[in-house]
Design a protein around this motif. Structure first.
Motif, PDB file in Angstrom:
ATOM      1  N   SER A 310       0.826  -1.202   0.000  1.00 23.59           N
ATOM      2  CA  SER A 310       0.000   0.000   0.000  1.00 23.59           C
ATOM      3  C   SER A 310       0.867   1.262   0.000  1.00 23.59           C
ATOM      4  N   LEU A 311       1.951   1.234   0.782  1.00 25.40           N
ATOM      5  CA  LEU A 311       2.841   2.396   0.833  1.00 25.40           C
ATOM      6  C   LEU A 311       3.571   2.592  -0.491  1.00 25.40           C
ATOM      7  N   LEU A 312       3.993   1.491  -1.112  1.00 21.55           N
ATOM      8  CA  LEU A 312       4.667   1.601  -2.407  1.00 21.55           C
ATOM      9  C   LEU A 312       3.704   2.145  -3.462  1.00 21.55           C
ATOM     10  N   LEU A 313       2.459   1.673  -3.401  1.00 20.23           N
ATOM     11  CA  LEU A 313       1.431   2.181  -4.311  1.00 20.23           C
ATOM     12  C   LEU A 313       1.236   3.682  -4.111  1.00 20.23           C
ATOM     13  N   ALA A 314       1.180   4.102  -2.855  1.00 16.62           N
ATOM     14  CA  ALA A 314       1.006   5.520  -2.558  1.00 16.62           C
ATOM     15  C   ALA A 314       2.220   6.323  -2.993  1.00 16.62           C
ATOM     16  N   PHE A 315       3.401   5.760  -2.807  1.00 13.36           N
ATOM     17  CA  PHE A 315       4.621   6.467  -3.197  1.00 13.36           C
ATOM     18  C   PHE A 315       4.650   6.710  -4.708  1.00 13.36           C
ATOM     19  N   VAL A 316       4.275   5.706  -5.475  1.00 20.19           N
ATOM     20  CA  VAL A 316       4.227   5.863  -6.933  1.00 20.19           C
ATOM     21  C   VAL A 316       3.240   6.963  -7.314  1.00 20.19           C
ATOM     22  N   GLY A 317       2.050   6.925  -6.692  1.00 15.63           N
ATOM     23  CA  GLY A 317       1.067   7.977  -6.970  1.00 15.63           C
ATOM     24  C   GLY A 317       1.578   9.340  -6.558  1.00 15.63           C
ATOM     25  N   GLY A 318       2.262   9.407  -5.418  1.00 16.71           N
ATOM     26  CA  GLY A 318       2.800  10.679  -4.946  1.00 16.71           C
ATOM     27  C   GLY A 318       3.845  11.251  -5.882  1.00 16.71           C
ATOM     28  N   VAL A 319       4.716  10.390  -6.401  1.00 15.20           N
ATOM     29  CA  VAL A 319       5.766  10.851  -7.316  1.00 15.20           C
ATOM     30  C   VAL A 319       5.158  11.402  -8.597  1.00 15.20           C
ATOM     31  N   PHE A 320       4.177  10.692  -9.148  1.00 21.41           N
ATOM     32  CA  PHE A 320       3.550  11.169 -10.386  1.00 21.41           C
ATOM     33  C   PHE A 320       2.751  12.452 -10.144  1.00 21.41           C
ATOM     34  N   GLY A 321       2.061  12.535  -8.996  1.00 18.29           N
ATOM     35  CA  GLY A 321       1.319  13.755  -8.681  1.00 18.29           C
ATOM     36  C   GLY A 321       2.235  14.941  -8.497  1.00 18.29           C
ATOM     37  N   LEU A 322       3.375  14.716  -7.834  1.00 18.67           N
ATOM     38  CA  LEU A 322       4.337  15.801  -7.619  1.00 18.67           C
ATOM     39  C   LEU A 322       4.989  16.216  -8.932  1.00 18.67           C
ATOM     40  N   ALA A 323       5.260  15.237  -9.799  1.00 19.00           N
ATOM     41  CA  ALA A 323       5.849  15.561 -11.104  1.00 19.00           C
ATOM     42  C   ALA A 323       4.898  16.417 -11.934  1.00 19.00           C
ATOM     43  N   THR A 351       9.433  23.850  -3.740  1.00 16.40           N
ATOM     44  CA  THR A 351      10.611  23.801  -2.886  1.00 16.40           C
ATOM     45  C   THR A 351      10.789  22.373  -2.370  1.00 16.40           C
ATOM     46  N   PRO A 352      11.989  22.024  -1.885  1.00 14.46           N
ATOM     47  CA  PRO A 352      12.193  20.685  -1.308  1.00 14.46           C
ATOM     48  C   PRO A 352      11.226  20.379  -0.164  1.00 14.46           C
ATOM     49  N   VAL A 353      10.898  21.377   0.638  1.00 10.51           N
ATOM     50  CA  VAL A 353       9.969  21.167   1.743  1.00 10.51           C
ATOM     51  C   VAL A 353       8.589  20.792   1.224  1.00 10.51           C
ATOM     52  N   ILE A 354       8.132  21.471   0.168  1.00 14.64           N
ATOM     53  CA  ILE A 354       6.833  21.145  -0.419  1.00 14.64           C
ATOM     54  C   ILE A 354       6.854  19.742  -1.006  1.00 14.64           C
ATOM     55  N   GLY A 355       7.955  19.378  -1.677  1.00 12.33           N
ATOM     56  CA  GLY A 355       8.078  18.031  -2.220  1.00 12.33           C
ATOM     57  C   GLY A 355       7.998  16.983  -1.124  1.00 12.33           C
ATOM     58  N   ALA A 356       8.679  17.217  -0.006  1.00 12.68           N
ATOM     59  CA  ALA A 356       8.656  16.268   1.106  1.00 12.68           C
ATOM     60  C   ALA A 356       7.258  16.166   1.710  1.00 12.68           C
ATOM     61  N   LYS A 357       6.572  17.309   1.836  1.00  9.55           N
ATOM     62  CA  LYS A 357       5.211  17.287   2.383  1.00  9.55           C
ATOM     63  C   LYS A 357       4.264  16.524   1.466  1.00  9.55           C
ATOM     64  N   ALA A 358       4.405  16.693   0.156  1.00  9.74           N
ATOM     65  CA  ALA A 358       3.531  16.013  -0.797  1.00  9.74           C
ATOM     66  C   ALA A 358       3.726  14.500  -0.730  1.00  9.74           C
ATOM     67  N   ILE A 359       4.979  14.052  -0.679  1.00  6.10           N
ATOM     68  CA  ILE A 359       5.237  12.606  -0.599  1.00  6.10           C
ATOM     69  C   ILE A 359       4.751  12.060   0.738  1.00  6.10           C
ATOM     70  N   ALA A 360       4.969  12.812   1.819  1.00  7.89           N
ATOM     71  CA  ALA A 360       4.499  12.373   3.129  1.00  7.89           C
ATOM     72  C   ALA A 360       2.972  12.267   3.148  1.00  7.89           C
ATOM     73  N   PHE A 361       2.297  13.208   2.481  1.00  8.47           N
ATOM     74  CA  PHE A 361       0.838  13.169   2.404  1.00  8.47           C
ATOM     75  C   PHE A 361       0.380  11.920   1.649  1.00  8.47           C
ATOM     76  N   ALA A 362       1.074  11.584   0.569  1.00  6.29           N
ATOM     77  CA  ALA A 362       0.740  10.386  -0.194  1.00  6.29           C
ATOM     78  C   ALA A 362       0.948   9.125   0.652  1.00  6.29           C
ATOM     79  N   LEU A 363       2.065   9.059   1.361  1.00  5.84           N
ATOM     80  CA  LEU A 363       2.335   7.887   2.195  1.00  5.84           C
ATOM     81  C   LEU A 363       1.318   7.761   3.328  1.00  5.84           C
ATOM     82  N   ALA A 364       0.863   8.893   3.840  1.00  2.00           N
ATOM     83  CA  ALA A 364      -0.160   8.860   4.892  1.00  2.00           C
ATOM     84  C   ALA A 364      -1.452   8.253   4.347  1.00  2.00           C
ATOM     85  N   MET A 365      -1.823   8.627   3.107  1.00  2.00           N
ATOM     86  CA  MET A 365      -3.011   8.027   2.494  1.00  2.00           C
ATOM     87  C   MET A 365      -2.826   6.526   2.321  1.00  2.00           C
ATOM     88  N   GLY A 366      -1.622   6.111   1.896  1.00  2.86           N
ATOM     89  CA  GLY A 366      -1.352   4.683   1.726  1.00  2.86           C
ATOM     90  C   GLY A 366      -1.389   3.937   3.041  1.00  2.86           C
TER      91      GLY A 366
END
Length: 389
Positions: A310-323, A351-366
């Motif tokens: 589930s976390l890997l699935l969320a991470f993939v979605g987070g990376v594509f959403g951030l891109a 910014t790097p902080v926004i990128g980290a927050k976006a990925i963390a948000f995706a992982l939280a959903m996963g």
């Protein structure tokens, strides 16, 4: 000895169900895109306005005014400000002080809709106080004339503001003689003209603000105390950087709260989608779960394996959403500044902080969406799993 399920096994299971994986990751990517875009918009507004100020400049306004358009400073008061010690001087020994009226004027955008533009009365000294501003086309207006220069964002977003064109407002015709580039700061969204001419045209008897440069930036508190303690003045002084930072807060906070609320609402659907996907994965792999348990993998290992999917699935979605969100950096937009009620052009800022927050948000959903299915998989009994297989 405790054994962990290999990561390759986790990734392979997602690839086997790639259609379902793609759909679920796409939903998460959309939510992450909204979340990251809101943060980028907020950061873009703050960066635009904060960069508008200079660290050694001071803005003087009427006490209680949080914007130049609501402030008034009389000529006598402006003269007292100019006489304060600690103000820097130019090569000719003249104090670097700019008396500036600021008003709003409505112009027609290229899309045919009206928009409020800030008109700033200034001078060559005002230009010298803003080293980030330069004339990129045409020339600066002549003192005492009905000539104006327009910011790059104004020239790009409004009709009839090219050099050589004429604008009519305040009962007079004004000739555009140049375009200024303020380095993507708030001045890009303004029109500048001669202070005295604008005051006469708009029948203003007082300035809106007085800007000056400190000889020593560290002397601000002493200058501020002298100015605010003078009984002849009802004024307050702020560092220019802080003044523009405060102007950004109301709008940036509104966008941040509204956008985050929308992202949280959308995330509910993404979490449900992840949960459904993982429940389906558990249901289709009961035999595999039994085999893993029979091989010696503990319940904790199964829980971690499915939660990892589930976390890997969320991470993939987070990376594509951030891109996808990062592409918004190439888009120029404008909005109404709540502090001035004028149009403010800005760019999305990642910014790097926004990128980290976006990925963390995706992982939280996963994590939230995958925990219950993973817990169910871990609680299955070996015998029941093997029978079902």
């Amino acid at each position: 000895m405790r054994r962990a399920v290999p990561l390759a096994y986790i990734a392979r299971n997602l690839w086997v169900r790639r259609v379902t994986t793609a759909l679920t990751a796409g939903g998460m990517a959309l939510v992450v895109f909204v979340f990251a875009t809101v943060l980028m918009m907020t950061e873009g507004i703050r960066a635009t306005l904060v960069a508008t100020g200079q660290p050694d400049n001071v803005v003087v306004l009427r006490k209680g005014s949080n914007a130049e358009i609501t402030s008034t400073i009389g000529r006598e008061q402006a003269g007292i400000i100019e006489s304060l010690p600690g103000i820097a001087t130019d090569a000719a020994g003249q104090p670097l002080v700019s008396r500036e009226p600021v008003v709003l004027n409505s112009l027609v955008k290229r899309n045919g809709k009206p928009g409020n533009v800030t008109l700033r009365g200034t001078s060559a000294t005002g230009l010298a106080l803003r080293p980030q501003v330069r004339i990129v086309e045409g020339r600066f207006f002549r003192p005492g004339s009905a000539e104006i220069v327009v910011g790059r964002a104004v020239a790009r977003g409004y009709d009839g503001v090219a050099p050589g064109s004429t604008l009519r407002f305040a009962g007079r015709d004004w000739t555009v003689v140049g375009i200024l580039d303020a380095g993507k700061t708030g001045f890009d969204s303004e029109i500048w003209g001669d202070s005295e001419q604008l005051m006469q045209a708009f029948r203003r008897l007082a300035y809106s603000s007085v800007i000056f440069r400190l000889a020593e930036p560290s002397s601000f508190e002493a200058v501020r105390a002298r100015l605010e303690d003078d009984p002849r003045l009802t004024l307050e002084a702020k560092p220019e950087i802080r003044f523009y930072a405060e102007q950004s807060e109301q709008l940036a906070n509104f966008i941040s709260i509204l956008g985050t609320a929308l992202a949280l609402i959308f995330s509910t659907g993404a979490i449900v989608g992840a949960a459904i996907t993982m429940f389906g994965a558990v249901a289709s792999r009961v035999g595999e779960i039994g085999t893993l348990r029979a091989l010696g993998f503990r319940r904790e290992a199964v829980l971690v394996a499915f939660l990892g999917e589930s976390l890997l699935l969320a991470f993939v979605g987070g990376v594509f959403g951030l891109a996808a969100a990062s592409l918004m950096q190439f888009v120029d937009v404008s909005t109404t500044n709540f502090a001035t009620f004028s149009e403010l052009a800005f760019q999305f800022r990642l910014t790097p902080v926004i990128g980290a927050k976006a990925i963390a948000f995706a992982l939280a959903m996963g994590l939230i969406g995958g925990f219950v299915p993973a817990w169910r998989a871990a609680r299955l009994k070996i015998v029941d799993c093997l029978r079902a297989a």
